[in-house]
Scaffold this motif. Structure first.
Motif, PDB file in Angstrom:
ATOM      1  N   THR A 289       0.820  -1.207   0.000  1.00  0.00           N
ATOM      2  CA  THR A 289       0.000   0.000   0.000  1.00  0.00           C
ATOM      3  C   THR A 289       0.859   1.264   0.000  1.00  0.00           C
ATOM      4  O   THR A 289       0.348   2.361  -0.122  1.00  0.00           O
ATOM      5  CB  THR A 289      -0.932   0.028   1.235  1.00  0.00           C
ATOM      6  OG1 THR A 289      -0.137  -0.258   2.385  1.00  0.00           O
ATOM      7  CG2 THR A 289      -2.038  -0.993   1.113  1.00  0.00           C
ATOM      8  N   VAL A 290       2.189   1.094   0.146  1.00  0.00           N
ATOM      9  CA  VAL A 290       3.054   2.278   0.087  1.00  0.00           C
ATOM     10  C   VAL A 290       3.249   2.706  -1.368  1.00  0.00           C
ATOM     11  O   VAL A 290       3.281   1.866  -2.261  1.00  0.00           O
ATOM     12  CB  VAL A 290       4.464   2.042   0.701  1.00  0.00           C
ATOM     13  CG1 VAL A 290       4.442   2.130   2.194  1.00  0.00           C
ATOM     14  CG2 VAL A 290       5.079   0.757   0.227  1.00  0.00           C
ATOM     15  N   PRO A 291       3.376   4.005  -1.606  1.00  0.00           N
ATOM     16  CA  PRO A 291       3.636   4.465  -2.970  1.00  0.00           C
ATOM     17  C   PRO A 291       4.926   3.845  -3.498  1.00  0.00           C
ATOM     18  O   PRO A 291       5.865   3.614  -2.735  1.00  0.00           O
ATOM     19  CB  PRO A 291       3.804   5.980  -2.824  1.00  0.00           C
ATOM     20  CG  PRO A 291       3.289   6.335  -1.474  1.00  0.00           C
ATOM     21  CD  PRO A 291       3.347   5.108  -0.629  1.00  0.00           C
ATOM     22  N   LEU A 292       4.953   3.589  -4.815  1.00  0.00           N
ATOM     23  CA  LEU A 292       6.120   2.964  -5.448  1.00  0.00           C
ATOM     24  C   LEU A 292       7.447   3.580  -5.005  1.00  0.00           C
ATOM     25  O   LEU A 292       8.385   2.879  -4.655  1.00  0.00           O
ATOM     26  CB  LEU A 292       6.032   3.142  -6.968  1.00  0.00           C
ATOM     27  CG  LEU A 292       5.385   2.070  -7.818  1.00  0.00           C
ATOM     28  CD1 LEU A 292       5.624   2.379  -9.280  1.00  0.00           C
ATOM     29  CD2 LEU A 292       5.920   0.688  -7.471  1.00  0.00           C
ATOM     30  N   GLY A 293       7.466   4.904  -5.012  1.00  0.00           N
ATOM     31  CA  GLY A 293       8.708   5.617  -4.714  1.00  0.00           C
ATOM     32  C   GLY A 293       9.211   5.386  -3.304  1.00  0.00           C
ATOM     33  O   GLY A 293      10.370   5.663  -3.003  1.00  0.00           O
ATOM     34  N   GLU A 294       8.347   4.899  -2.435  1.00  0.00           N
ATOM     35  CA  GLU A 294       8.767   4.683  -1.050  1.00  0.00           C
ATOM     36  C   GLU A 294       9.006   3.215  -0.742  1.00  0.00           C
ATOM     37  O   GLU A 294       9.275   2.838   0.392  1.00  0.00           O
ATOM     38  CB  GLU A 294       7.707   5.245  -0.094  1.00  0.00           C
ATOM     39  CG  GLU A 294       7.735   6.763  -0.071  1.00  0.00           C
ATOM     40  CD  GLU A 294       6.460   7.364   0.480  1.00  0.00           C
ATOM     41  OE1 GLU A 294       5.835   6.731   1.359  1.00  0.00           O
ATOM     42  OE2 GLU A 294       6.086   8.456   0.027  1.00  0.00           O
ATOM     43  N   ASN A 295       8.872   2.380  -1.747  1.00  0.00           N
ATOM     44  CA  ASN A 295       9.101   0.954  -1.515  1.00  0.00           C
ATOM     45  C   ASN A 295      10.597   0.651  -1.557  1.00  0.00           C
ATOM     46  O   ASN A 295      11.236   0.789  -2.584  1.00  0.00           O
ATOM     47  CB  ASN A 295       8.359   0.134  -2.564  1.00  0.00           C
ATOM     48  CG  ASN A 295       8.298  -1.325  -2.191  1.00  0.00           C
ATOM     49  OD1 ASN A 295       9.327  -1.918  -1.853  1.00  0.00           O
ATOM     50  ND2 ASN A 295       7.124  -1.895  -2.210  1.00  0.00           N
ATOM     51  N   PRO A 296      11.159   0.227  -0.413  1.00  0.00           N
ATOM     52  CA  PRO A 296      12.611   0.050  -0.343  1.00  0.00           C
ATOM     53  C   PRO A 296      13.125  -1.122  -1.184  1.00  0.00           C
ATOM     54  O   PRO A 296      14.321  -1.226  -1.436  1.00  0.00           O
ATOM     55  CB  PRO A 296      12.853  -0.212   1.140  1.00  0.00           C
ATOM     56  CG  PRO A 296      11.570  -0.783   1.652  1.00  0.00           C
ATOM     57  CD  PRO A 296      10.476  -0.129   0.841  1.00  0.00           C
ATOM     58  N   LYS A 297      12.229  -2.000  -1.617  1.00  0.00           N
ATOM     59  CA  LYS A 297      12.704  -3.182  -2.350  1.00  0.00           C
ATOM     60  C   LYS A 297      12.789  -2.965  -3.857  1.00  0.00           C
ATOM     61  O   LYS A 297      13.248  -3.825  -4.604  1.00  0.00           O
ATOM     62  CB  LYS A 297      11.785  -4.358  -2.067  1.00  0.00           C
ATOM     63  CG  LYS A 297      11.789  -4.741  -0.603  1.00  0.00           C
ATOM     64  CD  LYS A 297      11.463  -6.194  -0.446  1.00  0.00           C
ATOM     65  CE  LYS A 297      11.610  -6.614   0.992  1.00  0.00           C
ATOM     66  NZ  LYS A 297      10.639  -7.641   1.345  1.00  0.00           N
ATOM     67  N   LEU A 298      12.299  -1.809  -4.258  1.00  0.00           N
ATOM     68  CA  LEU A 298      12.254  -1.541  -5.685  1.00  0.00           C
ATOM     69  C   LEU A 298      13.643  -1.332  -6.279  1.00  0.00           C
ATOM     70  O   LEU A 298      13.979  -1.830  -7.346  1.00  0.00           O
ATOM     71  CB  LEU A 298      11.455  -0.259  -5.865  1.00  0.00           C
ATOM     72  CG  LEU A 298      10.809  -0.066  -7.189  1.00  0.00           C
ATOM     73  CD1 LEU A 298       9.362  -0.491  -7.089  1.00  0.00           C
ATOM     74  CD2 LEU A 298      10.884   1.401  -7.528  1.00  0.00           C
ATOM     75  N   LYS A 299      14.443  -0.583  -5.553  1.00  0.00           N
ATOM     76  CA  LYS A 299      15.747  -0.214  -6.082  1.00  0.00           C
ATOM     77  C   LYS A 299      16.659  -1.424  -6.340  1.00  0.00           C
ATOM     78  O   LYS A 299      17.324  -1.474  -7.375  1.00  0.00           O
ATOM     79  CB  LYS A 299      16.419   0.793  -5.147  1.00  0.00           C
ATOM     80  CG  LYS A 299      17.620   1.452  -5.772  1.00  0.00           C
ATOM     81  CD  LYS A 299      18.252   2.475  -4.860  1.00  0.00           C
ATOM     82  CE  LYS A 299      19.671   2.735  -5.279  1.00  0.00           C
ATOM     83  NZ  LYS A 299      20.423   3.483  -4.278  1.00  0.00           N
ATOM     84  N   PRO A 300      16.702  -2.391  -5.413  1.00  0.00           N
ATOM     85  CA  PRO A 300      17.624  -3.514  -5.670  1.00  0.00           C
ATOM     86  C   PRO A 300      17.381  -4.229  -7.005  1.00  0.00           C
ATOM     87  O   PRO A 300      18.338  -4.551  -7.711  1.00  0.00           O
ATOM     88  CB  PRO A 300      17.365  -4.459  -4.488  1.00  0.00           C
ATOM     89  CG  PRO A 300      16.874  -3.568  -3.404  1.00  0.00           C
ATOM     90  CD  PRO A 300      16.112  -2.472  -4.087  1.00  0.00           C
ATOM     91  N   HIS A 301      16.121  -4.455  -7.377  1.00  0.00           N
ATOM     92  CA  HIS A 301      15.911  -5.141  -8.655  1.00  0.00           C
ATOM     93  C   HIS A 301      16.347  -4.267  -9.827  1.00  0.00           C
ATOM     94  O   HIS A 301      17.000  -4.734 -10.749  1.00  0.00           O
ATOM     95  CB  HIS A 301      14.468  -5.611  -8.850  1.00  0.00           C
ATOM     96  CG  HIS A 301      14.308  -6.459 -10.076  1.00  0.00           C
ATOM     97  ND1 HIS A 301      13.902  -5.945 -11.283  1.00  0.00           N
ATOM     98  CD2 HIS A 301      14.576  -7.769 -10.300  1.00  0.00           C
ATOM     99  CE1 HIS A 301      13.904  -6.914 -12.192  1.00  0.00           C
ATOM    100  NE2 HIS A 301      14.312  -8.031 -11.629  1.00  0.00           N
TER     101      HIS A 301
END
Ligand code: HEM
Length: 157
Positions: free
Chosen positions: A54-66
């Protein structure tokens, strides 16, 4: 394709643009991901950390690693192509990558989407460096890496 003729110049085009882009990797990663989801919104469901998030994409900490894995490994594959004429990801890593993506339900189409998003993101990140030759070098490095991963996409034993 064996990646014949991946030249020093092509390697340099990939490495120098990556060195420039990585200084702003947070924004880069987010942009890249947004582009993937713009082209293929349903791909969001593949990522366990996005499915019920439910967190906005930009605040998802797991997004950057991929996102970083895709950039870094593509850049490494450019170096490998120049040195060895082929992608030389360690066998065990490649097997794991194949299994992860297979299990997550990633398809060949997703790799095409990701490639488009990757090239667009680079073009926008380093417009002053961008050229057909740079596009071609990143594309070749990506395609060879994607082929290597896809060849290991099967049920794990
Ligand atoms: C996981 C790299 C393409 C979706 C991973 C992982 C890496 C990675 C390093 C972490 C897990 C592991 O090491 O096994 C790459 C590279 C790609 C690529 C280098 C292309 C050159 C794609 C594409 C998709 C995708 C095209 C789909 C749009 C996923 C998903 C996971 C994953 C869903 C599992 C994440 C989770 O739910 O925790 N990838 N990937 N990847 N990748 Fe990729």
């Amino acid at each position: 394709m064996e990646g014949k003729g991946f030249t020093e110049e092509q390697e340099a085009l990939v490495v120098k643009s990556w060195n420039e882009m990585k200084r702003n990797s947070q924004e880069l990663g987010l942009k890249f991901f947004k582009k993937i989801l713009e082209i293929a919104p349903a791909a969001q469901q593949l990522f366990s950390f996005l499915k019920d998030s439910t967190v906005p994409l930009g605040e998802n900490p797991k997004l950057k690693p991929h996102a970083m894995a895709v950039f870094v490994m593509t850049c490494e594959s450019a170096v490998q192509l120049r040195k060895a004429g082929k992608v030389t990801v360690r066998e065990s890593n490649l097997k794991r990558l194949g299994a992860t993506h297979f299990k997550a339900g990633v398809t060949a189409e997703h790799f095409e989407v990701t490639k488009l998003a990757l090239l667009e993101t680079i073009k926008e990140a380093v417009p002053e460096m961008w050229s057909p030759a740079m596009k071609n070098a990143w594309e070749e490095a990506h395609d060879q890496l994607a082929e290597a991963i896809k060849s290991e996409m099967k049920p794990s034993d």
